[in-house]
Enzyme design. Sequence first.
Site: not given
Ligand code: THU
Length: 141
Positions: A56, A67, A65, A98, A54, A101
Amino acid sequence: MAGSDRPRDGRRLSADALVQAAREAREHAVATFSHFKVGAALETADGSVVTGCNVENATYGLTICAERVAMFKALSEGHRQFTRIAIVADTDAPTPPCGACRQILWEFAGNLEIHLANLGDHKGVHQLKDLLPLPFDARLL
Ligand code: THU
């Protein structure tokens, strides 16, 4: 395992090896705001593994994310067929993809096999069709 390595003997990678690739990818997560690091490892039909984490940023909303990073990397490298994805977070309960994704994975991979794990254990296997029932896709256009 590095980004696009293939299994050396040409056979299917073990699920544990795919999960391990996701654990290593997670180490690169840019989780400045949530501190919730996620790693993903996407297996292609030819046995390559493309990883993602991920990412941010200060907008929050433009976060992507692990994925989708893995899928977009794979597509950009020319991969078009996919078999499995492993997703890893440091949580007792497994972290499923999520909704955004799930939609992107369905669009480009169809009924992917999804392996959920944390840093120590493999927590389970799901079919994407079960996580995204009644999907919207190009067949409906
Ligand atoms: N996140 C992912 O990378 N994949 C998931 O399956 C769930 C959430 C990340 C997004 C964000 O950077 C952090 O997790 C918190 O939501």
